[in-house]
Enzyme design. Structure first.
Site, short mmCIF file in Angstrom:
data_model
loop_
_atom_site.label_atom_id
_atom_site.label_comp_id
_atom_site.label_asym_id
_atom_site.label_seq_id
_atom_site.Cartn_x
_atom_site.Cartn_y
_atom_site.Cartn_z
N GLU A 163 0.89 -1.16 0.00
CA GLU A 163 0.00 0.00 0.00
C GLU A 163 0.93 1.20 0.00
O GLU A 163 1.14 1.87 1.00
CB GLU A 163 -0.92 -0.02 1.22
N THR A 164 1.51 1.43 -1.17
CA THR A 164 2.69 2.28 -1.29
C THR A 164 2.44 3.44 -2.23
O THR A 164 1.74 3.30 -3.23
CB THR A 164 3.88 1.44 -1.80
#
Length: 425
Positions: free
Chosen positions: A241-242
């Protein structure tokens, strides 16, 4: 949940290199969170496929759903006034409000109510660490990555393993090329799992992992005609979740920058009234005793986020800044970094073509997934070598990672984003 370092990192960068204050930097984000924005199709698609990871906690649902009932759809107006208030509180009181102040107290108390272990003293003790990046030379170029406790060293090891092979003669995304790329990745990731963690606990130095004698022994394990069955690091490698960004200015400065909350929706914990989810970087630990990455007090977990940078090596051996780039996608990042770099320096692609070109991803053991644009004949040839070919995910970036590239030109810059991820950028 480990101590969140993003805010301290932003503040340290601004203090050393910035031209505006933290409050000035946060205000546009606060305004966007307060007023809201229409959701793009790409972000909505990621949100939809991640919905199953959303915990049932009402506070989380209130923050990340429309009226606490459903995830936003394309075109829905999404706002997060709680996050706006958090940003403005930080702007008013400074990072100490988070690291031990009023906001820190609220975070610690809420985590304690959920069975968490973070203490106020943990937050107060947090310090930013400036580190020297690692690099390896590849022809007339050099790839730079951050050192452990991240996975950037795997990209460097892959490049070193691949260096003697005539990749250009093999041809971009040919069966030979993909086979060698995947086999080098297996070796580098096996070393990553075995040896990389908090530098204070590593028994093998990064220099040793990149040493020519060590690399040569690994390279000899590649069978050009047969895929090895080698186990991928497990769940401790993390999900994704970058957010990656890169920027350049008129003075010639370039920055490669990445943030992440680790898993999808991080830890799934939202402290009431804050508007943000706490990360779950502690998931990068293993609970197996005696490993370099075994969970322990004061130890930093292995993490996946790696910004990339490429320099050109001048005749006098000076490093000239050339490309700032990154690819989002959890444990996929090192193998994606290598592919983007090879696209640029071996196959001579421009920045847009290099970031958009069809990529492959080794998943685990002999399982490989290829971009749908890879020809069926290549897929068939890889299968004859023992690779188990998997169908790609329905959202391309979720498998191969979206990314961004800035390339320095003789005058100015070339700035490009992964085309299918542009709405997310």
């Amino acid at each position: 949940v480990t101590v969140p370092g993003a805010l301290a990192g932003w503040a340290a960068l601004l203090e050393r290199y910035g031209t505006i204050s933290l409050a000035e930097a946060l205000e546009p984000a606060a305004r966007l969170a307060e007023e809201g924005f229409p959701l793009s199709p790409v972000i909505a698609a990621y949100w939809e496929i991640s919905e199953s990871h959303l915990p049932p906690d009402p506070q989380v649902r209130r923050t990340f759903q429309i009226e606490g009932k459903r995830v936003p759809r394309p075109g829905d107006w999404y706002a997060n006034p709680d996050l706006a208030r958090t940003f403005r509180g930080i702007a008013q009181h400074g990072p100490s409000w988070f690291y031990g102040g009023e906001l820190g107290v609220r975070i610690v108390e809420h985590l304690r109510s959920q069975g968490g272990f973070l203490t106020l003293e943990d937050l107060r003790r947090h310090q930013v660490e400036w580190v020297e990046p690692l690099s390896v030379r590849f022809g007339d170029y050099r790839l730079w990555e951050l050192p452990p406790n991240g996975q950037g060293i795997a990209a460097l090891e892959m490049l070193r393993i691949l260096a003697p092979f005539d990749l250009a003669a093999m041809g971009h995304n040919s069966a030979d090329y993909v086979h060698h790329l995947v086999e080098a990745k297996k070796l580098a990731y096996a070393d990553l799992q075995a040896f990389v963690g908090d530098p204070a606990t590593m028994k093998v130095s990064p220099a040793r992992l990149l040493d020519e004698d060590f690399i040569a022994t690994r390279r000899r394990q590649i069978d050009p005609r047969r895929a090895q069955a080698r186990v991928e690091p497990g769940a401790a490698m993390g999900q994704s979740e970058t957010t990656y960004l890169t920027a350049a200015d008129r003075h010639g400065n370039m920055i490669s920058f990445i943030n992440s909350v680790s898993g999808l929706f991080g830890s799934g914990v939202v402290v009431p009234g804050t508007g943000f989810v706490l990360q779950n970087r502690g998931a990068g630990f293993t609970m197996e005793e005696g490993r370099v990455n075994t969970a322990a007090p004061g130890r930093r977990p292995f993490h996946t986020i790696i910004p990339g940078f490429i320099t050109r090596v001048a005749a006098d051996d000076r490093d000239i800044p050339w490309v700032s780039f990154g690819v989002m996608g959890g444990p996929n990042q090192p193998q994606a970094h290598v592919q983007v770099m090879l696209n640029l320096v071996v196959f001579g692609m421009d920045a847009q073509t290099a970031i958009d070109a069809a990529r492959v991803r080794h998943l685990a053991e002999q399982r490989v997934v290829c971009d749908p644009r890879v020809p069926p004949a290549v897929i068939a040839a890889l299968q004859t070598r023992g690779h188990q070919m998997e169908p790609p995910n329905r959202v391309p970036g979720a498998v191969f990672g979206t990314g961004h590239v800035i390339r320095r030109l003789a005058r100015g810059y070339e700035l490009k984003s992964f085309q299918r991820g542009k709405a997310a950028a």
